[in-house]
Write an enzyme that holds these catalytic residues in place. Structure first.
Site, PDB file in Angstrom:
ATOM      1  N   LYS A   1       0.868  -1.187   0.000  1.00  0.00           N
ATOM      2  CA  LYS A   1       0.000   0.000   0.000  1.00  0.00           C
ATOM      3  C   LYS A   1       0.902   1.234   0.000  1.00  0.00           C
ATOM      4  O   LYS A   1       1.791   1.352   0.847  1.00  0.00           O
ATOM      5  CB  LYS A   1      -0.894   0.002   1.237  1.00  0.00           C
ATOM      6  CG  LYS A   1      -2.050  -0.982   1.124  1.00  0.00           C
ATOM      7  CD  LYS A   1      -3.074  -0.760   2.222  1.00  0.00           C
ATOM      8  CE  LYS A   1      -4.320  -1.592   1.985  1.00  0.00           C
ATOM      9  NZ  LYS A   1      -4.070  -3.026   1.746  1.00  0.00           N
TER      10      LYS A   1
ATOM     11  N   ASP B   1      -1.747  -2.085  -4.116  1.00  0.00           N
ATOM     12  CA  ASP B   1      -3.175  -2.051  -3.786  1.00  0.00           C
ATOM     13  C   ASP B   1      -3.743  -0.677  -4.144  1.00  0.00           C
ATOM     14  O   ASP B   1      -3.022   0.320  -4.147  1.00  0.00           O
ATOM     15  CB  ASP B   1      -3.378  -2.275  -2.278  1.00  0.00           C
ATOM     16  CG  ASP B   1      -3.139  -3.718  -1.865  1.00  0.00           C
ATOM     17  OD1 ASP B   1      -3.034  -4.594  -2.739  1.00  0.00           O
ATOM     18  OD2 ASP B   1      -3.056  -3.956  -0.643  1.00  0.00           O
TER      19      ASP B   1
ATOM     20  N   ARG C   1      -4.919  -5.638 -11.523  1.00  0.00           N
ATOM     21  CA  ARG C   1      -5.841  -6.447 -10.713  1.00  0.00           C
ATOM     22  C   ARG C   1      -7.183  -5.712 -10.662  1.00  0.00           C
ATOM     23  O   ARG C   1      -7.247  -4.562 -10.204  1.00  0.00           O
ATOM     24  CB  ARG C   1      -5.298  -6.598  -9.293  1.00  0.00           C
ATOM     25  CG  ARG C   1      -6.269  -7.359  -8.381  1.00  0.00           C
ATOM     26  CD  ARG C   1      -6.056  -7.041  -6.893  1.00  0.00           C
ATOM     27  NE  ARG C   1      -4.709  -7.293  -6.456  1.00  0.00           N
ATOM     28  CZ  ARG C   1      -4.146  -6.651  -5.416  1.00  0.00           C
ATOM     29  NH1 ARG C   1      -4.802  -5.750  -4.712  1.00  0.00           N
ATOM     30  NH2 ARG C   1      -2.901  -6.912  -5.075  1.00  0.00           N
TER      31      ARG C   1
HETATM   32  P1  FDA Z   1     -19.152  -9.475  -3.739  1.00  0.00           P
HETATM   33  O1  FDA Z   1     -18.914  -8.498  -2.633  1.00  0.00           O
HETATM   34  O2  FDA Z   1     -20.359  -9.326  -4.583  1.00  0.00           O
HETATM   35  O3  FDA Z   1     -19.108 -10.926  -3.112  1.00  0.00           O
HETATM   36  C1  FDA Z   1     -19.391 -12.102  -3.866  1.00  0.00           C
HETATM   37  C2  FDA Z   1     -19.469 -13.250  -2.875  1.00  0.00           C
HETATM   38  O4  FDA Z   1     -18.199 -13.462  -2.274  1.00  0.00           O
HETATM   39  C3  FDA Z   1     -20.404 -12.987  -1.698  1.00  0.00           C
HETATM   40  O5  FDA Z   1     -21.722 -13.326  -1.998  1.00  0.00           O
HETATM   41  C4  FDA Z   1     -19.795 -13.868  -0.618  1.00  0.00           C
HETATM   42  O6  FDA Z   1     -20.173 -15.217  -0.816  1.00  0.00           O
HETATM   43  C5  FDA Z   1     -18.327 -13.772  -0.902  1.00  0.00           C
HETATM   44  N1  FDA Z   1     -17.646 -12.716  -0.114  1.00  0.00           N
HETATM   45  C6  FDA Z   1     -17.209 -11.528  -0.570  1.00  0.00           C
HETATM   46  N2  FDA Z   1     -16.590 -10.842   0.425  1.00  0.00           N
HETATM   47  C7  FDA Z   1     -16.652 -11.622   1.510  1.00  0.00           C
HETATM   48  C8  FDA Z   1     -16.182 -11.486   2.843  1.00  0.00           C
HETATM   49  N3  FDA Z   1     -15.531 -10.410   3.266  1.00  0.00           N
HETATM   50  N4  FDA Z   1     -16.406 -12.505   3.709  1.00  0.00           N
HETATM   51  C9  FDA Z   1     -17.055 -13.619   3.315  1.00  0.00           C
HETATM   52  N5  FDA Z   1     -17.527 -13.816   2.071  1.00  0.00           N
HETATM   53  C10 FDA Z   1     -17.324 -12.837   1.181  1.00  0.00           C
HETATM   54  N6  FDA Z   1     -10.362  -3.605  -2.791  1.00  0.00           N
HETATM   55  C11 FDA Z   1      -9.814  -2.380  -2.936  1.00  0.00           C
HETATM   56  O7  FDA Z   1     -10.528  -1.383  -2.855  1.00  0.00           O
HETATM   57  N7  FDA Z   1      -8.463  -2.239  -3.163  1.00  0.00           N
HETATM   58  C12 FDA Z   1      -7.642  -3.320  -3.283  1.00  0.00           C
HETATM   59  O8  FDA Z   1      -6.437  -3.167  -3.502  1.00  0.00           O
HETATM   60  C13 FDA Z   1      -8.210  -4.614  -3.171  1.00  0.00           C
HETATM   61  N8  FDA Z   1      -7.453  -5.741  -3.304  1.00  0.00           N
HETATM   62  C14 FDA Z   1      -8.055  -6.972  -3.361  1.00  0.00           C
HETATM   63  C15 FDA Z   1      -7.303  -8.103  -3.669  1.00  0.00           C
HETATM   64  C16 FDA Z   1      -7.942  -9.331  -3.828  1.00  0.00           C
HETATM   65  C17 FDA Z   1      -7.123 -10.527  -4.187  1.00  0.00           C
HETATM   66  C18 FDA Z   1      -9.347  -9.432  -3.667  1.00  0.00           C
HETATM   67  C19 FDA Z   1     -10.067 -10.722  -3.885  1.00  0.00           C
HETATM   68  C20 FDA Z   1     -10.076  -8.324  -3.314  1.00  0.00           C
HETATM   69  C21 FDA Z   1      -9.452  -7.094  -3.138  1.00  0.00           C
HETATM   70  N9  FDA Z   1     -10.182  -5.963  -2.795  1.00  0.00           N
HETATM   71  C22 FDA Z   1      -9.588  -4.728  -2.907  1.00  0.00           C
HETATM   72  C23 FDA Z   1     -11.538  -6.100  -2.227  1.00  0.00           C
HETATM   73  C24 FDA Z   1     -12.625  -5.923  -3.280  1.00  0.00           C
HETATM   74  O9  FDA Z   1     -12.718  -4.584  -3.671  1.00  0.00           O
HETATM   75  C25 FDA Z   1     -14.003  -6.386  -2.751  1.00  0.00           C
HETATM   76  O10 FDA Z   1     -14.364  -5.585  -1.662  1.00  0.00           O
HETATM   77  C26 FDA Z   1     -14.084  -7.823  -2.321  1.00  0.00           C
HETATM   78  O11 FDA Z   1     -13.354  -8.660  -3.177  1.00  0.00           O
HETATM   79  C27 FDA Z   1     -15.549  -8.323  -2.332  1.00  0.00           C
HETATM   80  O12 FDA Z   1     -16.080  -8.229  -3.612  1.00  0.00           O
HETATM   81  P2  FDA Z   1     -16.387  -9.499  -4.567  1.00  0.00           P
HETATM   82  O13 FDA Z   1     -15.851  -9.172  -5.921  1.00  0.00           O
HETATM   83  O14 FDA Z   1     -15.877 -10.739  -3.963  1.00  0.00           O
HETATM   84  O15 FDA Z   1     -17.942  -9.494  -4.754  1.00  0.00           O
END
Ligand code: FDA
Length: 303
Positions: free
Chosen positions: A96, A130, A180
Site C-alpha cells: 500500500k 493495492d 488487478r
Molecule cells: P461481492 O462483494 O459481490 O461478493 C461475492 C461473494 O463473495 C459474496 O456473496 C460472498 O459469498 C463472498 N464474499 C465476498 N466478500 C466476503 C467477505 N468479506 N467474507 C465472506 N464472504 C465474502 N479492494 C480495494 O478497494 N483495493 C484493493 O487493492 C483490493 N485488493 C483486493 C485483492 C484481492 C485478491 C481481492 C479478492 C479483493 C481485493 N479488494 C480490494 C476487495 C474488493 O474490492 C471487494 O471488496 C471484495 O473482493 C468483495 O467483492 P467481490 O468481488 O468478492 O464481490
C-alpha cells in the site's frame, strides 16, 4: 447503511483500540489474517502452495505518518521478499503506498516503493500495488507509471465502483502495466463512485472485457461466481493462454470457489495478509458481508 457505518468505523482509533484488544475479535479476525508475523504467513503460504494456489503476501499497515514509519514498512516488505526467496515460496507481494509514506510526501512513497520493486525484480516477484481510497487514486496511478519506467514487475489494482476507472485502465493498458480488477472496498461519495451494487457489478463485467482483451496480465480478483464464470467465457473467446492471467481471492473467503478454480486448472493467487495492524482490513471484510458481522457479534454474546 450498515456497510457505510462499518467502513466509517474502520477509521476510528478509539474503536480500533477496543476491537484489537478484544480476544473474540482477534479469533474472528484470524479467519482472514494469517497471523502476526512472517513465520505465521510462511505456514499459510506453504498450505496454500500445497493446494495448488500461489500467494500475494500483504504486510498489514496503512496511512503511515512519518518517514521513519514508511521506512519500517519498506523493511517489512523487503523481509517478506527475502523470505519468499530463501524458502522458495510460490508468492509475490502486495503493497500500500500509504504504508510507504504517500501521506507524508508522494516522492517518499515513490522512493520507498522503488526499493521494494527493485528487490522484487531481483527475485522475479511481482510487486502489486493495492488501490486505496479515492483521494489516493491519481497519485497511485502516477506513482505506478513512474515505477514502470524502471521496473517491469509492478502491477496495480483498479476498482470497478469508480467512474474514473475506465480512463485509468486505458492509461495502464497503454503502459503495459498488469492490472488487478476488484469491485472496491472503501466508503466513497456518490459523486465519484456507483453506490448500487448492481451497477458496480455491471461496471466490473464491462472492465473485465477490457482487461481480458488488452491487458498483458489480468488479475481477476473476485469471489462473485457469476464474474468468475464470465471470466472463463471471455478468456476462451479471446483465446488467452491460462498462463497469461490469474484469478485472485482473499484468504478465508470462498475456499470452495478457490478449490474449484484450481481443480479446473486455472491459476489462482490467494491474498494473504499478516501483521498486527489488522483492524482496518478486518473492518472492510466485515463490511463486505453482513453475515461476517453477525458471526462476530454472536461470538461476542456467547463469550
Ligand atoms: P461481492 O462483494 O459481490 O461478493 C461475492 C461473494 O463473495 C459474496 O456473496 C460472498 O459469498 C463472498 N464474499 C465476498 N466478500 C466476503 C467477505 N468479506 N467474507 C465472506 N464472504 C465474502 N479492494 C480495494 O478497494 N483495493 C484493493 O487493492 C483490493 N485488493 C483486493 C485483492 C484481492 C485478491 C481481492 C479478492 C479483493 C481485493 N479488494 C480490494 C476487495 C474488493 O474490492 C471487494 O471488496 C471484495 O473482493 C468483495 O467483492 P467481490 O468481488 O468478492 O464481490
Amino acid at each position: 447503511m450498515l456497510k457505510a457505518t462499518l467502513l466509517k468505523a474502520a477509521g476510528s482509533p478509539t474503536l480500533q483500540r477496543q476491537v484489537t484488544s478484544n480476544p473474540v475479535a482477534r479469533r474472528v479476525a484470524a479467519r482472514f489474517i494469517a497471523g502476526n508475523n512472517l513465520d505465521d504467513a510462511d505456514r499459510v503460504i506453504r498450505e496454500l502452495n500445497a493446494r495448488g494456489a500461489s500467494v500475494a503476501l500483504d504486510y498489514l499497515g496503512e496511512n503511515t505518518e512519518s518517514e521513519a514509519q514508511a521506512r519500517e514498512s519498506t523493511a517489512a516488505y523487503l523481509a517478506a521478499l527475502d523470505r519468499i526467496q530463501d524458502h522458495q515460496l510460490d508468492a509475490n507481494i502486495s503493497v500500500k503506498l500509504t504504508a510507504l509514506g504517500l501521506d507524508v510526501r508522494p516522492e517518499l512513497a515513490l522512493e520507498e516503493a522503488s526499493k521494494v520493486a527493485a528487490r522484487g525484480k531481483e527475485i522475479g516477484a511481482m510487486v502489486g500495488v493495492d488501490m486505496e481510497a479515492y483521494q489516493y487514486v491519481e497519485k497511485t496511478i502516477e506513482t505506478v507509471g513512474r515505477l514502470k519506467q524502471s521496473y517491469d514487475n509492478v502491477g496495480v489494482c483498479v476498482q470497478s465502483y469508480l467512474f474514473r476507472t475506465r480512463d485509468d485502465l486505458d492509461r495502464l493498458n497503454a503502459w503495459g502495466v498488469p492490472v488487478r480488477l476488484v469491485k472496491g472496498a472503501y466508503r466513497e461519495s456518490p459523486e465519484v463512485a456507483y453506490a448500487e451494487k448492481a451497477l458496480v457489478d455491471r461496471a466490473f463485467a464491462d472492465l473485465l472485457e477490457d482487461v481480458i482483451a488488452h491487458n498483458p496480465y489480468p488479475m481477476v480478483a473476485t469471489h462473485d461466481p457469476a464474474l468468475v464464470r464470465l471470466t472463463k467465457r471471455l478468456v476462451a473467446e479471446h483465446r488467452r493462454d491460462r498462463g497469461t492471467f490469474e484469478f485472485q481471492m482473499l484468504y478465508g473467503v470462498r475456499r470452495d470457489l478457490q478449490q474449484q478454480v484450481v481443480a479446473e486448472g486455472y491459476r489462482l493467487r490467494v491474498y494473504v495478509p499478516y501483521g498486527t495492524q489488522w483492524y482496518p482490513y478486518f473492518m472492510r471484510r466485515l463490511a463486505e458481508r453482513p453475515a461476517n458481522l453477525y458471526f462476530f457479534l454472536s461470538n461476542l454474546v456467547r463469550r
